[in-house]
Design a protein around this motif. Structure first.
Motif, short mmCIF file in Angstrom:
data_model
loop_
_atom_site.label_atom_id
_atom_site.label_comp_id
_atom_site.label_asym_id
_atom_site.label_seq_id
_atom_site.Cartn_x
_atom_site.Cartn_y
_atom_site.Cartn_z
N LYS A 64 0.84 -1.21 0.00
CA LYS A 64 0.00 0.00 0.00
C LYS A 64 0.87 1.25 0.00
O LYS A 64 0.57 2.23 -0.68
CB LYS A 64 -0.93 0.00 1.21
CG LYS A 64 -1.96 -1.11 1.18
CD LYS A 64 -2.75 -1.13 2.47
CE LYS A 64 -3.68 -2.31 2.55
NZ LYS A 64 -4.42 -2.33 3.83
N THR A 67 2.89 1.72 -3.52
CA THR A 67 2.14 2.33 -4.64
C THR A 67 1.38 3.58 -4.23
O THR A 67 0.83 4.26 -5.10
CB THR A 67 1.08 1.34 -5.17
OG1 THR A 67 0.29 0.89 -4.08
CG2 THR A 67 1.69 0.20 -5.91
N ASN A 68 1.32 3.83 -2.92
CA ASN A 68 0.47 4.91 -2.42
C ASN A 68 -0.98 4.66 -2.84
O ASN A 68 -1.69 5.56 -3.27
CB ASN A 68 0.97 6.28 -2.91
CG ASN A 68 0.44 7.41 -2.05
OD1 ASN A 68 0.04 7.19 -0.91
ND2 ASN A 68 0.42 8.60 -2.58
N TRP A 69 -1.39 3.41 -2.77
CA TRP A 69 -2.74 2.97 -3.14
C TRP A 69 -3.28 2.18 -1.94
O TRP A 69 -2.66 1.22 -1.52
CB TRP A 69 -2.63 2.07 -4.37
CG TRP A 69 -3.93 1.69 -5.01
CD1 TRP A 69 -4.64 0.55 -4.80
CD2 TRP A 69 -4.67 2.44 -5.98
NE1 TRP A 69 -5.76 0.53 -5.58
CE2 TRP A 69 -5.81 1.69 -6.32
CE3 TRP A 69 -4.48 3.67 -6.60
CZ2 TRP A 69 -6.75 2.12 -7.23
CZ3 TRP A 69 -5.41 4.11 -7.51
CH2 TRP A 69 -6.54 3.33 -7.83
N GLN A 74 -3.98 -5.37 -6.09
CA GLN A 74 -3.19 -4.45 -6.91
C GLN A 74 -2.57 -5.23 -8.06
O GLN A 74 -1.89 -6.22 -7.84
CB GLN A 74 -2.08 -3.80 -6.07
CG GLN A 74 -2.61 -2.86 -5.01
CD GLN A 74 -1.53 -2.06 -4.33
OE1 GLN A 74 -0.38 -2.05 -4.77
NE2 GLN A 74 -1.89 -1.38 -3.27
N GLY A 83 -3.64 -0.79 -11.23
CA GLY A 83 -4.72 -0.36 -10.36
C GLY A 83 -5.34 -1.55 -9.64
O GLY A 83 -4.78 -2.63 -9.60
#
Length: 102
Positions: A64, A67-69, A74, A83
């Motif tokens: 997390k 990817t800064n997601w 993912q 994405g």
């Protein structure tokens, strides 16, 4: 993020052309969104690698941050972060996903 974890994540992503960080395994997904992405990849007959983030909390939190997601699954293609579930579905419907996989 510690360098060792970053390297581990990078190595996993590079191990296959298509790589999925997911909850569970392709044979037994542990969440609906992971199951959805696996289903799309299987329908497109894509050979992909995967990692079960439920098996390693460091990787689960690390990916997390990497990817800064904020969510799992993912998807990566050629080392590039694509994405999560919704983006994968949209790309599959438009044909863009298959083009990207080549």
């Amino acid at each position: 993020m510690e360098q060792e974890l970053k390297t581990k994540i990078e190595d996993m992503i590079k191990s296959k052309k298509v790589f999925l960080f997911m909850k569970g395994t392709p044979e037994m997904p542990q969440c609906g969104f992971s199951a959805g992405v696996v289903s799309i990849l299987k329908q497109l007959q894509v050979d992909f690698g995967s990692f079960n983030v439920l098996s390693d909390m460091k990787v689960r939190e690390g990916i997390k941050e990497f990817t800064n997601w904020p969510t799992i699954p993912q998807l990566y293609i050629d080392g590039e972060f694509i994405g999560g579930h919704d983006i994968t579905v949209q790309m599959a419907q438009s044909g863009e996903l298959l083009k990207k996989i080549g």
